[in-house]
Design a protein around this motif. Structure first.
Motif, PDB file in Angstrom:
ATOM      1  N   UNK A  93       5.416  12.421  -0.827  1.00  0.00           N
ATOM      2  CA  UNK A  93       4.008  12.327  -0.552  1.00  0.00           C
ATOM      3  C   UNK A  93       3.589  12.408   1.143  1.00  0.00           C
ATOM      4  N   UNK A  94       4.760  12.263   1.846  1.00  0.00           N
ATOM      5  CA  UNK A  94       4.505  12.094   3.388  1.00  0.00           C
ATOM      6  C   UNK A  94       4.367  10.677   3.713  1.00  0.00           C
ATOM      7  N   UNK A  95       4.459   9.634   3.069  1.00  0.00           N
ATOM      8  CA  UNK A  95       4.365   8.318   3.532  1.00  0.00           C
ATOM      9  C   UNK A  95       5.276   8.052   4.594  1.00  0.00           C
ATOM     10  N   UNK A  96       6.546   8.471   4.255  1.00  0.00           N
ATOM     11  CA  UNK A  96       7.533   8.358   5.250  1.00  0.00           C
ATOM     12  C   UNK A  96       7.963   9.786   5.558  1.00  0.00           C
ATOM     13  N   UNK A  97       7.743   9.936   6.949  1.00  0.00           N
ATOM     14  CA  UNK A  97       8.010  11.410   7.382  1.00  0.00           C
ATOM     15  C   UNK A  97       9.392  11.882   7.827  1.00  0.00           C
ATOM     16  N   UNK A  98       9.727  12.877   8.060  1.00  0.00           N
ATOM     17  CA  UNK A  98      10.976  13.449   8.472  1.00  0.00           C
ATOM     18  C   UNK A  98      11.423  12.595   9.577  1.00  0.00           C
TER      19      UNK A  98
ATOM     20  N   UNK B 281      18.305   2.941   7.138  1.00  0.00           N
ATOM     21  CA  UNK B 281      18.176   4.264   6.385  1.00  0.00           C
ATOM     22  C   UNK B 281      16.982   5.216   6.739  1.00  0.00           C
ATOM     23  N   UNK B 282      17.181   6.565   7.151  1.00  0.00           N
ATOM     24  CA  UNK B 282      16.078   7.430   7.585  1.00  0.00           C
ATOM     25  C   UNK B 282      16.068   8.390   6.517  1.00  0.00           C
ATOM     26  N   UNK B 283      14.697   8.971   6.624  1.00  0.00           N
ATOM     27  CA  UNK B 283      14.535  10.168   5.927  1.00  0.00           C
ATOM     28  C   UNK B 283      15.109  11.427   6.546  1.00  0.00           C
ATOM     29  N   UNK B 284      15.763  12.278   5.591  1.00  0.00           N
ATOM     30  CA  UNK B 284      16.682  13.461   6.291  1.00  0.00           C
ATOM     31  C   UNK B 284      15.328  14.574   6.614  1.00  0.00           C
TER      32      UNK B 284
ATOM     33  N   UNK C 168       0.890  -1.303   0.201  1.00  0.00           N
ATOM     34  CA  UNK C 168      -0.027  -0.110   0.228  1.00  0.00           C
ATOM     35  C   UNK C 168       0.871   1.354   0.005  1.00  0.00           C
ATOM     36  N   UNK C 169       2.279   1.215   0.269  1.00  0.00           N
ATOM     37  CA  UNK C 169       2.998   2.469   0.179  1.00  0.00           C
ATOM     38  C   UNK C 169       3.880   2.395  -0.805  1.00  0.00           C
ATOM     39  N   UNK C 170       4.158   1.344  -1.539  1.00  0.00           N
ATOM     40  CA  UNK C 170       5.085   1.347  -2.727  1.00  0.00           C
ATOM     41  C   UNK C 170       4.515   0.149  -3.783  1.00  0.00           C
TER      42      UNK C 170
ATOM     43  N   UNK D 246      14.078   3.461  -6.487  1.00  0.00           N
ATOM     44  CA  UNK D 246      14.545   4.796  -5.861  1.00  0.00           C
ATOM     45  C   UNK D 246      13.154   5.677  -6.192  1.00  0.00           C
ATOM     46  N   UNK D 247      12.926   5.618  -7.267  1.00  0.00           N
ATOM     47  CA  UNK D 247      11.785   6.338  -7.543  1.00  0.00           C
ATOM     48  C   UNK D 247      10.708   6.228  -6.973  1.00  0.00           C
ATOM     49  N   UNK D 248      10.229   4.916  -6.440  1.00  0.00           N
ATOM     50  CA  UNK D 248       9.153   4.728  -5.632  1.00  0.00           C
ATOM     51  C   UNK D 248       9.068   5.311  -4.279  1.00  0.00           C
ATOM     52  N   UNK D 249      10.388   4.944  -3.746  1.00  0.00           N
ATOM     53  CA  UNK D 249      10.730   5.452  -2.339  1.00  0.00           C
ATOM     54  C   UNK D 249      10.686   7.048  -2.364  1.00  0.00           C
ATOM     55  N   UNK D 250      11.335   7.760  -3.313  1.00  0.00           N
ATOM     56  CA  UNK D 250      11.283   9.114  -3.629  1.00  0.00           C
ATOM     57  C   UNK D 250       9.765   9.734  -3.399  1.00  0.00           C
TER      58      UNK D 250
END
Length: 261
Positions: free
Chosen positions: A33-38, A80-83, A6-8, A24-28
């Motif tokens: 879209x905020x599915x993975x927050x800061x 790996x974390x969102x900056x 549902x996320x990717x 990488x495109x899908x993760x980006x």
């Protein structure tokens, strides 16, 4: 955690785009879209290997793409974390307002207060030296200057380092030549010395950092810097300071107000 389907999305086997770039495109897109927050952890290598049916090396290459773009950072043994997004907004029309100096605040303190962060200056060096050709030209052909070099931290993180160059006939023997120039910083001292500030001119460009800048600012892979050179003029139109500043681009948003006429 929400399930990965549902996320990717899935891979497109008909695409001529490399598989690791599709991932990488899908993760980006999920980050945008905020599915993975800061500060949020991305799915692990194992989870992505299972989801996409690819090798670990393919997933690692996808992470490398995002790291190179400055979107994520890796923490050894954790993932790996969102900056985080830039925490500081530099308001060009307000940061050097006289009212801040009169309140005993430098521009950096004003910005830190607005961001709700704790400011600190370290690696401070103050010395007299020969002016470079560029600095001499900007200051009106002076030969020697007082140089003030310092690194700025927010909440313990290095975000910029700057060097101010001032003509010796103005700065020598004054509080400007002391490690702590006092409330309001060097601009407050300049005005006390009779050099009432009239305006500032700034040149700004973005570029990739040098190895020394990466080390000084603790920059992650792929993070550029903002290189700013500012010249301060007094009401007699004399240049009284040149400040050469290098900022971590992921720490700032530059905000300007421009007249319509």
């Amino acid at each position: 955690m929400t399930s990965l389907p549902s996320l990717l999305g899935g891979l497109d086997p008909t695409s001529d785009r490399a598989v690791f770039r599709q991932i990488a495109d899908q993760l980006r897109e999920a980050i945008d879209r905020g599915r993975f927050g800061e500060g949020e952890k991305l799915p692990s290598e194992a989870e992505l290997v299972e989801h996409y049916g690819v090798s670990r090396m393919t997933v690692r290459n996808s992470f490398s793409v995002l790291q190179g773009e400055g979107l994520v950072h890796a923490e050894h043994g954790k993932g790996v974390f969102v900056r985080p997004r830039p925490p500081v907004r530099r308001l060009a029309s307000d940061r050097f307002a006289r009212r801040h100096r009169e309140q005993g605040k430098s521009a950096f303190i004003v910005e830190a207060d607005a961001a709700g962060s704790h400011p600190k200056v370290d690696s401070l060096e103050v010395k007299e030296e020969k002016a470079t050709q560029d600095i001499a030209a900007r200051l009106g052909s002076v030969r020697r200057v007082l140089a003030r070099r310092r690194r700025y931290l927010l909440d313990g993180r290095p975000v910029e380092f700057a060097t101010s160059f001032l003509p010796l006939d103005i700065a020598r023997g004054t509080q400007i030549a002391e490690p702590n120039p006092g409330p309001g910083g060097i601009y407050a001292r300049l005005e006390e010395l009779g050099h009432r500030l009239d305006h500032f001119e700034e040149e700004i460009r973005a570029r990739m950092p040098s190895p020394t800048e990466v080390k000084t600012l603790h920059l992650a892979s792929g993070v550029p810097v903002i290189h700013l050179i500012r010249t301060a003029y007094d009401t007699e139109k004399r240049p009284v300071e040149v400040c050469d500043t290098v900022m971590a681009a992921d720490a700032y948003v530059l905000s300007y107000q421009l007249p319509a006429t």
